[in-house]
Structure formats: C-alpha cells, structure tokens
Design a protein around this motif. Structure first.
Motif, PDB file in Angstrom:
ATOM      1  N   LEU A  88      -5.227   4.389  -3.312  1.00  0.00           N
ATOM      2  CA  LEU A  88      -4.581   4.543  -1.888  1.00  0.00           C
ATOM      3  C   LEU A  88      -4.623   5.802  -1.158  1.00  0.00           C
ATOM      4  CD1 LEU A  88      -1.464   2.226  -2.924  1.00  0.00           C
ATOM      5  CD2 LEU A  88      -3.471   1.641  -1.223  1.00  0.00           C
ATOM      6  N   GLY A  89      -4.590   6.822  -1.985  1.00  0.00           N
ATOM      7  CA  GLY A  89      -4.746   8.305  -1.578  1.00  0.00           C
ATOM      8  C   GLY A  89      -5.781   8.564  -0.903  1.00  0.00           C
ATOM      9  N   HIS A  90      -6.904   8.156  -1.782  1.00  0.00           N
ATOM     10  CA  HIS A  90      -8.306   8.372  -1.333  1.00  0.00           C
ATOM     11  C   HIS A  90      -8.765   7.439   0.002  1.00  0.00           C
ATOM     12  CE1 HIS A  90      -8.986  10.782  -4.687  1.00  0.00           C
ATOM     13  NE2 HIS A  90      -9.144   9.706  -5.390  1.00  0.00           N
ATOM     14  N   LYS A  91      -8.041   6.362   0.229  1.00  0.00           N
ATOM     15  CA  LYS A  91      -8.125   5.422   1.214  1.00  0.00           C
ATOM     16  C   LYS A  91      -7.600   5.913   2.489  1.00  0.00           C
ATOM     17  CE  LYS A  91      -6.975   0.839   2.940  1.00  0.00           C
ATOM     18  NZ  LYS A  91      -6.194  -0.478   2.659  1.00  0.00           N
ATOM     19  N   ASP A 133       0.680  -1.268   0.141  1.00  0.00           N
ATOM     20  CA  ASP A 133       0.100  -0.069  -0.031  1.00  0.00           C
ATOM     21  C   ASP A 133       0.871   1.354   0.149  1.00  0.00           C
ATOM     22  OD1 ASP A 133      -2.121  -1.676  -0.016  1.00  0.00           O
ATOM     23  OD2 ASP A 133      -2.463  -1.440   2.328  1.00  0.00           O
ATOM     24  N   PHE A 134       1.955   1.220  -0.603  1.00  0.00           N
ATOM     25  CA  PHE A 134       2.879   2.177  -0.694  1.00  0.00           C
ATOM     26  C   PHE A 134       2.372   3.425  -1.945  1.00  0.00           C
ATOM     27  CE2 PHE A 134       7.850   3.097   0.059  1.00  0.00           C
ATOM     28  CZ  PHE A 134       7.517   4.331   0.261  1.00  0.00           C
ATOM     29  N   GLU A 135       1.752   4.265  -1.539  1.00  0.00           N
ATOM     30  CA  GLU A 135       1.210   5.238  -2.462  1.00  0.00           C
ATOM     31  C   GLU A 135       2.320   5.860  -3.295  1.00  0.00           C
ATOM     32  OE1 GLU A 135      -1.169   9.296  -2.502  1.00  0.00           O
ATOM     33  OE2 GLU A 135      -1.252   8.381  -0.620  1.00  0.00           O
ATOM     34  N   PHE A 185      -0.889   4.612 -11.595  1.00  0.00           N
ATOM     35  CA  PHE A 185      -1.417   6.076 -11.270  1.00  0.00           C
ATOM     36  C   PHE A 185      -2.717   5.664 -10.645  1.00  0.00           C
ATOM     37  CE2 PHE A 185       1.106   8.080 -15.012  1.00  0.00           C
ATOM     38  CZ  PHE A 185       2.131   8.309 -14.007  1.00  0.00           C
ATOM     39  N   GLN A 186      -3.455   4.851 -11.292  1.00  0.00           N
ATOM     40  CA  GLN A 186      -4.898   4.607 -10.452  1.00  0.00           C
ATOM     41  C   GLN A 186      -4.878   3.927  -9.415  1.00  0.00           C
ATOM     42  OE1 GLN A 186      -7.769   5.780 -11.623  1.00  0.00           O
ATOM     43  NE2 GLN A 186      -8.844   4.608  -9.915  1.00  0.00           N
ATOM     44  N   ARG A 187      -3.872   2.896  -8.871  1.00  0.00           N
ATOM     45  CA  ARG A 187      -3.796   2.403  -7.914  1.00  0.00           C
ATOM     46  C   ARG A 187      -3.173   3.450  -6.696  1.00  0.00           C
ATOM     47  NH1 ARG A 187      -5.422  -0.517  -3.984  1.00  0.00           N
ATOM     48  NH2 ARG A 187      -3.592  -1.575  -2.785  1.00  0.00           N
ATOM     49  N   SER A 188      -2.356   4.223  -7.234  1.00  0.00           N
ATOM     50  CA  SER A 188      -1.771   5.303  -6.420  1.00  0.00           C
ATOM     51  C   SER A 188      -2.876   6.259  -5.877  1.00  0.00           C
ATOM     52  CB  SER A 188      -0.759   6.139  -6.832  1.00  0.00           C
ATOM     53  OG  SER A 188      -0.222   7.278  -5.880  1.00  0.00           O
ATOM     54  N   ARG A 189      -4.071   6.680  -6.850  1.00  0.00           N
ATOM     55  CA  ARG A 189      -4.964   7.538  -6.451  1.00  0.00           C
ATOM     56  C   ARG A 189      -5.998   6.640  -5.290  1.00  0.00           C
ATOM     57  NH1 ARG A 189      -5.132   8.025 -12.338  1.00  0.00           N
ATOM     58  NH2 ARG A 189      -4.188   9.705 -12.963  1.00  0.00           N
TER      59      ARG A 189
END
Length: 297
Positions: free
Chosen positions: A290-293, A259-261, A284-288
């Motif tokens: 994780l950021g929203h989470k 989960d390393f954004e 990028f989508q995975r990072s977003r």
C-alpha cells in the motif's frame, strides 16, 4: 404576505431576542477563544467524550472551523432566530435550539464524524420557518426568498465541495437539521385540536438521532473518519500493552478502510507481539504494498 401579528412581533426591540443573542454571544466567544489557542477540549465531541462527557453533543456546536464559518452561521442565525423567537417566544425557542443542536449533531456523529458549528441549528430554523410558512396560513411569507435561495444553494454546494475533497463539511448535520426543523414546523402548524399525534414527531425524531449516535454508530458509520478514530483507539491500546484489544481495533479499522496502510502495519506489530509471526509478516507485506502504491500515485 406576513400577518400583522408577526410584523408587530418582528418590530420589537432587537434585544428582545434573548435566546438568539445568547447563542450568538456564546458561539462567537468560544470560537474566538479557540482561534486564540484556548484549551477547550472538554466541550468538544469526539470518540472518548461521547460517553464520558455527553454534554459535548450540545457544546461542540458552539465552535467553528474558521472566521468565515463563524460569521456566516452567526449572521444567518440572527436573521432566522429572531423571527422564530418573535413568533414562538424565548423559552420555546430555547427548547427548539437545544433539540435541533442535539439531533443534528448526533446524526452527524452517527453517520459521519465529529463536527463543529451551528450549521445544523441554522438549517433547523430554516426548515421550521419553511414548513410553518407552507402549512400555516397565518405565517405565509416568513422566509425572505433571497435567504431561501442562499441556504438551498449552499446546501448543495457543500455536498459538491465535500465529494470533490475541496472542503470537509458536516452535510449530515445540515440535512438532519433541516428535516428536524421541517418536522417541527409541520407538527406545530394548524389548529391545536387538529394536531393530534403530530406533536410527538419532532421530539421522537430527535430521540432517534441521539440513539443512533449513542448506539448505532458502529453499524451505520463506514467512513474514513470512523476508521481513523478506531485506529487511534487501537494505537492507545497498543501503547498500554493491550495487544489483543489493539489487534481487534486495527482489524475493525481495516474492515472499514481496506487500504489503511498504517492499520495493516500496526496489526502486524500486534500479531508479532502475540507470537503470530507468519500472520504478522503478511500484514507487513500488505502495508508495504500500500505504501508503494501511494508513492506511485
């Protein structure tokens, strides 16, 4: 009860504990200099210095995180170190201290991350005196019961504080130092003609811990600290234009910390630079996500 020869040794002038006093002065001076903002990075252990400046496995133990950390370690070091030095002499004590510092700090590095402080050495001296008083009839009563209770209690309290996220403490250094000290105390106890191979145990364990730090860390360390160190390496590689190497570093960091954004985002940047746009967009989508989470929490 402590034997008469040991009592006579402990009644020597305090300044006779030269190794202990030297270590206290070095640790106190360098820690205070660091508190004042002195640039002493050349003496600190980190991912880069481990291979380029191998002496940092010893020198980094001289620094401390804050005044309480410094005061506690130096006080206990004085209480235990002068006893060890009174019994085994200055030069043997110097050797013990060097081995304990290298072994406990290497184990901490291998299994967790960089740390500072003499705690591993302090617990090593504690383990030495505990084992010697347990297995050597002439050295009964070496440890003050109140010191034993304090160090054992602090050991377990530190684990609780670390696991609850209250403080970041080098528990591996504490435990490995105590193990090394106990091994040393056991190996040098009893008549010389009965010690046999036991004298190899302490240097052998120290060497094992150093080798684990030098070569085993990638296979032993799966902590967040390790993931962030790898991320920092990848970031520097990315800035230097080494996009493929940086990509591999970010992938390795994510394998340790899924989960390393930031690692997901930088992985996407590298993929984009390498012309792999579809894969980059997935990162990028995975990072977003994780950021929203993280914002939701």
């Amino acid at each position: 009860m402590v034997s008469d020869p040991i009592l006579r040794a402990l009644n020597r002038h305090p300044l006779d504990a030269r190794a202990t006093i030297t270590l206290i002065v070095l640790g106190g001076t360098l820690s205070l200099m660091a508190f004042q903002g002195a640039d002493l990075e050349v003496l600190l252990l980190n991912e880069r210095s481990w291979k380029q400046r191998p002496w940092t496995v010893l020198t980094s133990v001289l620094f401390h995180g804050n005044a309480m950390h410094l005061g506690f370690n130096l006080l206990v070091l004085w209480q235990l170190g002068r006893v060890v030095e009174a019994i085994w002499g200055t030069w043997r004590t110097v050797l013990f201290l060097l081995f304990l510092a290298a072994g406990s700090n290497s184990a901490q590095w291998a299994l967790s991350g960089p740390s500072v402080g003499l705690s591993g050495v302090v617990y090593g001296l504690f383990g030495l005196l505990w084992a010697a008083s347990r297995w050597h009839p002439d050295k009964l009563g070496l440890l003050n019961p109140s010191v034993t209770r304090m160090l054992v209690g602090w050991f377990f309290l530190c684990i609780v504080l670390t696991e609850t996220g209250t403080l970041r403490i080098a528990n591996v250094a504490h435990g490995s130092g105590a193990l090394l000290g106990a091994a040393l105390g056991w190996s040098i106890s009893g008549p010389r003609d009965r010690r046999g191979w036991r004298w190899l145990l302490f240097p052998g364990m120290t060497l094992l811990f150093v080798l684990a730090g030098q070569f085993g860390r990638p296979y032993l360390n799966f902590t967040e600290s390790r993931a962030r160190e790898i991320f920092a390496i990848g970031y520097n590689q990315e800035i230097a234009g080494q996009n493929q190497a940086a990509l591999e570093s970010f992938i390795e960091a994510i394998q340790i910390l899924p989960d390393f954004e930031e690692a997901w985002w930088n992985r996407g940047v590298c993929l984009q630079k390498l012309g792999r746009s579809e894969e980059a967009e997935e990162c990028f989508q995975r990072s977003r996500e994780l950021g929203h989470k993280a914002e939701g929490e």
